[in-house]
Design an enzyme around this catalytic site. Structure first.
Site, PDB file in Angstrom:
ATOM      1  N   HIS A   1      -2.880   3.822   9.779  1.00  0.00           N
ATOM      2  CA  HIS A   1      -4.021   3.771  10.712  1.00  0.00           C
ATOM      3  C   HIS A   1      -3.571   3.504  12.156  1.00  0.00           C
ATOM      4  O   HIS A   1      -2.472   3.000  12.393  1.00  0.00           O
ATOM      5  CB  HIS A   1      -4.981   2.644  10.280  1.00  0.00           C
ATOM      6  CG  HIS A   1      -4.298   1.310  10.268  1.00  0.00           C
ATOM      7  ND1 HIS A   1      -4.103   0.578  11.408  1.00  0.00           N
ATOM      8  CD2 HIS A   1      -3.709   0.621   9.270  1.00  0.00           C
ATOM      9  CE1 HIS A   1      -3.445  -0.523  11.119  1.00  0.00           C
ATOM     10  NE2 HIS A   1      -3.179  -0.528   9.815  1.00  0.00           N
TER      11      HIS A   1
ATOM     12  N   ARG B   1      -9.932  -0.329   9.061  1.00  0.00           N
ATOM     13  CA  ARG B   1      -9.022   0.340   9.999  1.00  0.00           C
ATOM     14  C   ARG B   1      -8.486   1.662   9.438  1.00  0.00           C
ATOM     15  O   ARG B   1      -8.262   2.612  10.184  1.00  0.00           O
ATOM     16  CB  ARG B   1      -7.900  -0.604  10.457  1.00  0.00           C
ATOM     17  CG  ARG B   1      -7.049  -1.236   9.364  1.00  0.00           C
ATOM     18  CD  ARG B   1      -6.264  -2.413   9.943  1.00  0.00           C
ATOM     19  NE  ARG B   1      -5.265  -2.996   9.067  1.00  0.00           N
ATOM     20  CZ  ARG B   1      -5.497  -3.939   8.157  1.00  0.00           C
ATOM     21  NH1 ARG B   1      -6.717  -4.391   7.972  1.00  0.00           N
ATOM     22  NH2 ARG B   1      -4.504  -4.438   7.445  1.00  0.00           N
TER      23      ARG B   1
ATOM     24  N   GLU C   1      -3.560  -2.379   2.304  1.00  0.00           N
ATOM     25  CA  GLU C   1      -2.273  -2.885   2.776  1.00  0.00           C
ATOM     26  C   GLU C   1      -1.726  -3.882   1.757  1.00  0.00           C
ATOM     27  O   GLU C   1      -2.479  -4.461   0.954  1.00  0.00           O
ATOM     28  CB  GLU C   1      -2.446  -3.537   4.165  1.00  0.00           C
ATOM     29  CG  GLU C   1      -1.172  -4.093   4.806  1.00  0.00           C
ATOM     30  CD  GLU C   1      -0.004  -3.106   4.838  1.00  0.00           C
ATOM     31  OE1 GLU C   1       0.362  -2.555   3.771  1.00  0.00           O
ATOM     32  OE2 GLU C   1       0.560  -2.895   5.914  1.00  0.00           O
TER      33      GLU C   1
ATOM     34  N   HIS D   1      -1.820   2.325   5.225  1.00  0.00           N
ATOM     35  CA  HIS D   1      -1.240   1.193   5.972  1.00  0.00           C
ATOM     36  C   HIS D   1       0.285   1.277   5.978  1.00  0.00           C
ATOM     37  O   HIS D   1       0.864   2.012   5.175  1.00  0.00           O
ATOM     38  CB  HIS D   1      -1.676  -0.111   5.306  1.00  0.00           C
ATOM     39  CG  HIS D   1      -3.154  -0.241   5.261  1.00  0.00           C
ATOM     40  ND1 HIS D   1      -3.884  -0.896   6.221  1.00  0.00           N
ATOM     41  CD2 HIS D   1      -4.060   0.266   4.380  1.00  0.00           C
ATOM     42  CE1 HIS D   1      -5.177  -0.807   5.928  1.00  0.00           C
ATOM     43  NE2 HIS D   1      -5.310  -0.109   4.822  1.00  0.00           N
TER      44      HIS D   1
HETATM   45  O1  LIG Z   1      -0.603  -6.335   7.391  1.00  0.00           O
HETATM   46  C1  LIG Z   1      -0.215  -6.081   8.543  1.00  0.00           C
HETATM   47  O2  LIG Z   1      -0.328  -6.869   9.483  1.00  0.00           O
HETATM   48  C2  LIG Z   1       0.412  -4.714   8.843  1.00  0.00           C
HETATM   49  C3  LIG Z   1       1.818  -4.625   8.380  1.00  0.00           C
HETATM   50  O3  LIG Z   1       2.566  -5.644   8.845  1.00  0.00           O
HETATM   51  P1  LIG Z   1       4.159  -5.567   8.811  1.00  0.00           P
HETATM   52  O4  LIG Z   1       4.573  -5.283   7.408  1.00  0.00           O
HETATM   53  O5  LIG Z   1       4.590  -4.485   9.782  1.00  0.00           O
HETATM   54  O6  LIG Z   1       4.610  -6.939   9.278  1.00  0.00           O
HETATM   55  O7  LIG Z   1      -0.280  -3.738   8.131  1.00  0.00           O
HETATM   56  P2  LIG Z   1      -1.141  -2.567   8.762  1.00  0.00           P
HETATM   57  O8  LIG Z   1      -1.247  -2.808  10.240  1.00  0.00           O
HETATM   58  O9  LIG Z   1      -0.408  -1.266   8.486  1.00  0.00           O
HETATM   59  O10 LIG Z   1      -2.462  -2.596   8.036  1.00  0.00           O
END
Ligand SMILES: O=C(O)[C@@H](COP(=O)(O)O)OP(=O)(O)O
Length: 259
Positions: A11, A62, A89, A188
């Site tokens: 996203h 998102r 995610e 994600h």
């Molecule tokens: O959970 C989060 O903050 C990020 C990934 O974090 P990192 O693994 O890069 O620390 O996920 P996304 O922005 O793709 O939903």
């Protein structure tokens, strides 16, 4: 010879990407830049002549908004969008909401990299004392999943993401691709990394070096067994893409939170 094309997309930038906090299952919206990244992604895909028959997203806004904006920019709002928690995610457990740079200051950059990028290290689980626990688990979107709420994850390694994602990939997405549908998966950073690891056969060691930027479509060209016939292509300006990857990697560098 490529038989199928599959597109993966992390996203556009979310509000907590800017604040450098682990967002995970907290339902933060896209930032202004994130909205524009998603539209730009749609314009690029349209200009390159691509189209989708099916779009799959997580249950997090998102990824859904990104899919909608991509389809709108392509003029293809009619394309079906199917959502599942299995594309959510990675669940970052007790790390949710914490600032990565502060974590690097307190625990060291190497530990933060292990938490963020290793294959089989699970962060400490979230529990009811966590400020976002009830916001996540009382949310109606998790009442009608294909597993009872109590069995939803409380924290996940990348391996555990792949374990919950694979049945959905095999049973829901793969049959669509094999019917000849061109699929976009709007998800994600880590759910896309897990899927890439599976499709490309990336080793546990090498997946540590894979970081995905926001809002950049990834084109996979696959044979009839859904194995890649050429390296993945991140579409767009390659210098900007490299800068965007570095920006995500640098989020784990030690830095005091700006007051
Ligand atoms: O959970 C989060 O903050 C990020 C990934 O974090 P990192 O693994 O890069 O620390 O996920 P996304 O922005 O793709 O939903």
């Amino acid at each position: 010879m490529a038989k199928y094309k599959l597109f993966l997309l992390r996203h556009g930038e979310g509000a907590w990407n800017i604040e450098n906090r682990f967002c995970s299952w907290v339902d933060q919206k896209l930032s202004e830049d994130g909205l524009e990244e998603a539209r730009e992604c749609g314009r690029l895909l349209k200009a390159q002549g691509y189209h989708f028959d099916q779009v799959f997203t997580s249950l997090l806004s998102r990824s859904v908004h990104t899919a909608w904006l991509v389809l709108e920019a392509m003029g293809h709002e009619w394309v079906p969008v199917v959502k599942s928690w299995r594309l959510n995610e990675r669940h970052y457990g007790a790390l949710i909401g914490l600032n990565r740079a502060e974590m690097a200051l307190n625990h060291g950059e190497a530990q933060v990299k292990v938490w963020r990028r290793s294959y089989d290290v699970t962060p400490p689980p979230i529990d009811e004392s966590h400020p976002y626990f009830f916001e996540i688990y009382n949310d109606r979107r998790y009442s009608s999943c294909d597993v009872p709420k109590e069995d939803l994850p409380r924290s996940e390694s990348l391996k555990e993401v792949l374990d919950r994602l694979l049945p959905y990939w095999e049973n829901v997405i793969v049959p669509e691709i094999k019917k000849g549908q061109t699929v976009l998966i709007s998800a994600h950073g880590n759910s896309c990394r897990a899927l890439l690891k599976h499709i490309e056969g990336i080793s546990d060691a090498d997946i540590v070096g894979v970081t995905l930027p926001t809002g950049i479509p990834i084109l996979l060209e696959l044979d009839e067994d859904l194995r890649p016939v050429r390296p993945r292509q991140l579409l767009g300006d390659q210098d900007k893409i490299q800068a965007a990857i570095k920006k995500v990697e640098d989020q784990g560098k030690a830095k005091q939170k700006d007051k």
